[in-house]
Design a protein around this motif. Structure first.
Motif, mmCIF file in Angstrom:
data_model
loop_
_atom_site.group_PDB
_atom_site.id
_atom_site.type_symbol
_atom_site.label_atom_id
_atom_site.label_comp_id
_atom_site.label_asym_id
_atom_site.label_seq_id
_atom_site.Cartn_x
_atom_site.Cartn_y
_atom_site.Cartn_z
ATOM 1 N N GLU A 57 17.417 6.694 47.860
ATOM 2 C CA GLU A 57 16.649 7.382 46.818
ATOM 3 C C GLU A 57 16.216 6.425 45.712
ATOM 4 O OE1 GLU A 57 15.390 10.434 46.506
ATOM 5 O OE2 GLU A 57 15.975 10.751 48.572
ATOM 6 N N ALA A 58 17.114 5.545 45.315
ATOM 7 C CA ALA A 58 16.795 4.599 44.241
ATOM 8 C C ALA A 58 15.723 3.614 44.669
ATOM 9 C CB ALA A 58 18.050 3.857 43.812
ATOM 10 N N SER A 59 15.738 3.231 45.959
ATOM 11 C CA SER A 59 14.788 2.224 46.433
ATOM 12 C C SER A 59 13.352 2.714 46.362
ATOM 13 C CB SER A 59 15.132 1.811 47.867
ATOM 14 O OG SER A 59 14.920 2.878 48.771
ATOM 15 N N LYS A 60 13.162 4.017 46.358
ATOM 16 C CA LYS A 60 11.810 4.570 46.285
ATOM 17 C C LYS A 60 11.148 4.336 44.935
ATOM 18 C CE LYS A 60 12.583 8.301 49.642
ATOM 19 N NZ LYS A 60 12.594 9.775 49.829
ATOM 20 N N GLN A 61 11.942 3.988 43.925
ATOM 21 C CA GLN A 61 11.401 3.819 42.583
ATOM 22 C C GLN A 61 10.346 2.715 42.513
ATOM 23 O OE1 GLN A 61 12.171 5.872 40.043
ATOM 24 N NE2 GLN A 61 13.521 7.004 41.424
ATOM 25 N N LEU A 62 10.462 1.719 43.391
ATOM 26 C CA LEU A 62 9.504 0.610 43.381
ATOM 27 C C LEU A 62 8.236 0.927 44.168
ATOM 28 C CD1 LEU A 62 11.797 -2.513 43.868
ATOM 29 C CD2 LEU A 62 10.408 -1.983 41.867
ATOM 30 N N CYS A 63 8.323 1.845 45.097
ATOM 31 C CA CYS A 63 7.199 2.134 45.987
ATOM 32 C C CYS A 63 5.965 2.597 45.217
ATOM 33 C CB CYS A 63 7.595 3.203 47.000
ATOM 34 S SG CYS A 63 8.813 2.627 48.199
ATOM 35 N N GLY A 64 4.828 1.996 45.569
ATOM 36 C CA GLY A 64 3.572 2.375 44.928
ATOM 37 C C GLY A 64 3.346 1.742 43.567
ATOM 38 N N SER A 65 4.314 0.923 43.100
ATOM 39 C CA SER A 65 4.154 0.269 41.797
ATOM 40 C C SER A 65 3.122 -0.856 41.884
ATOM 41 C CB SER A 65 5.498 -0.307 41.320
ATOM 42 O OG SER A 65 6.434 0.706 41.090
ATOM 43 N N HIS A 66 2.468 -1.106 40.773
ATOM 44 C CA HIS A 66 1.475 -2.180 40.703
ATOM 45 C C HIS A 66 2.181 -3.511 40.535
ATOM 46 C CE1 HIS A 66 -1.381 -4.827 38.457
ATOM 47 N NE2 HIS A 66 -2.185 -4.412 39.408
ATOM 48 N N MET A 67 1.839 -4.478 41.387
ATOM 49 C CA MET A 67 2.453 -5.801 41.356
ATOM 50 C C MET A 67 1.397 -6.841 40.999
ATOM 51 S SD MET A 67 5.433 -7.388 42.320
ATOM 52 C CE MET A 67 5.426 -8.752 41.144
ATOM 53 N N LYS A 68 1.715 -7.689 40.037
ATOM 54 C CA LYS A 68 0.804 -8.780 39.664
ATOM 55 C C LYS A 68 1.577 -10.094 39.619
ATOM 56 C CE LYS A 68 -1.035 -9.010 35.458
ATOM 57 N NZ LYS A 68 -1.973 -8.712 34.337
ATOM 58 N N TYR A 69 0.940 -11.133 40.136
ATOM 59 C CA TYR A 69 1.541 -12.468 40.181
ATOM 60 C C TYR A 69 0.545 -13.474 39.619
ATOM 61 C CZ TYR A 69 2.703 -16.955 42.475
ATOM 62 O OH TYR A 69 2.962 -18.271 42.749
ATOM 63 N N GLN A 70 1.018 -14.367 38.747
ATOM 64 C CA GLN A 70 0.153 -15.367 38.145
ATOM 65 C C GLN A 70 0.778 -16.766 38.240
ATOM 66 O OE1 GLN A 70 -0.300 -13.908 34.119
ATOM 67 N NE2 GLN A 70 -2.195 -12.820 34.629
ATOM 68 N N VAL A 71 -0.069 -17.734 38.527
ATOM 69 C CA VAL A 71 0.316 -19.151 38.474
ATOM 70 C C VAL A 71 -0.731 -19.855 37.623
ATOM 71 C CG1 VAL A 71 0.726 -21.256 39.779
ATOM 72 C CG2 VAL A 71 1.330 -19.076 40.782
ATOM 73 N N VAL A 72 -0.307 -20.489 36.548
ATOM 74 C CA VAL A 72 -1.250 -21.151 35.647
ATOM 75 C C VAL A 72 -0.851 -22.607 35.448
ATOM 76 C CG1 VAL A 72 0.020 -20.505 33.561
ATOM 77 C CG2 VAL A 72 -2.447 -20.936 33.421
ATOM 78 N N ASP A 73 -1.861 -23.473 35.236
ATOM 79 C CA ASP A 73 -1.649 -24.907 35.036
ATOM 80 C C ASP A 73 -0.868 -25.508 36.208
ATOM 81 O OD1 ASP A 73 -1.725 -27.394 33.851
ATOM 82 O OD2 ASP A 73 -0.027 -27.029 32.519
ATOM 83 N N ASN A 74 -1.216 -25.065 37.413
ATOM 84 C CA ASN A 74 -0.502 -25.536 38.594
ATOM 85 C C ASN A 74 -1.468 -25.783 39.753
ATOM 86 O OD1 ASN A 74 2.061 -26.253 39.577
ATOM 87 N ND2 ASN A 74 2.202 -24.377 40.782
#
Length: 223
Positions: A57-74
């Motif tokens: 039940e707890a694992s469902k909390q992440l499902c459908g969440s918006h994920m963003k990843y950034q790499v800068v100056d690399n």
């Protein structure tokens, strides 16, 4: 019971956010990698470790969440006289996210196609598609680039930021997947808004100094 699970999830997230603050994870700090879940800066490896052991039940909390990843100056930019421009992420694209399908015959994201290229930076050049090898090679290739644009891009390589966005679809081989194609340890149900198995993903190249978008790639779904 569900309220108790939500409360534990909120406590977990607040701890992760506090770590993010202490160690300088955030947009305004030039740290090589930053991760966001629903616009909250997180230490993603801690989220992954929690998800491994979380109850169903707890694992469902992440499902459908918006994920963003950034790499800068690399970034490292290379240009040759044949008009070929290469933009590489030093150290590679993060090994904490899965962006391509993990099964040969299933339907899912197979490669990324450039859907927009800024003429101010690339002229009339064109961008090649990104294959599954991007996870290891992490190189964007443009062709037909005039010399003046090649010099421009080499000159701003330290300002370049890579930004990817998608929707969490499950936990797969120690990575958070931004799709639903493969054999998952924790698999999310189809989204309730009608998108079903289609979790849109994009990759952008941005001039972090001027905030201009230079290029955008979107996923192509195939069997």
């Amino acid at each position: 019971m569900k309220a108790h699970i939500r409360m534990k999830w909120c406590l977990f997230l607040s701890i992760i956010l506090s770590y993010s603050h202490v160690f300088g994870y955030g947009y305004h700090v030039h740290y090589p990698e930053t991760f966001y879940i629903n616009n909250n800066s997180v230490l993603l490896y801690k989220v992954i470790n929690w998800w491994y052991d979380s109850p169903h039940e707890a694992s469902k909390q992440l499902c459908g969440s918006h994920m963003k990843y950034q790499v800068v100056d690399n970034a490292r930019v290379e240009y040759n006289e044949a008009g070929v421009l290469k933009i590489r992420i030093k150290g590679g694209f993060t090994d904490q996210l899965s962006i391509f399908k993990q099964c040969k015959m299933c339907f899912g994201p197979s490669y990324l196609k450039c859907t927009w290229l800024n003429k101010k930076y690339f002229g009339n050049g064109s961008a090649m598609t990104i294959s599954k090898n991007f996870s290891t090679e992490s190189t964007l290739v443009m062709k037909g680039i005039d010399k003046k644009y090649g010099r421009l891009m080499v000159g701003i390589e330290h300002d370049l930021m890579f930004e990817s966005e998608g929707v969490i679809g499950g936990l797969l081989n120690g990575k958070i997947a931004l799709h639903r194609a493969g054999t998952f340890l924790k698999k999310c149900s189809p989204l309730p808004d009608g998108r079903g198995d289609h979790y849109p993903f994009s990759l952008k190249v941005i001039n972090s100094r001027t905030k201009e978008m230079l290029a955008e790639y979107t996923e192509i779904l195939k069997n």
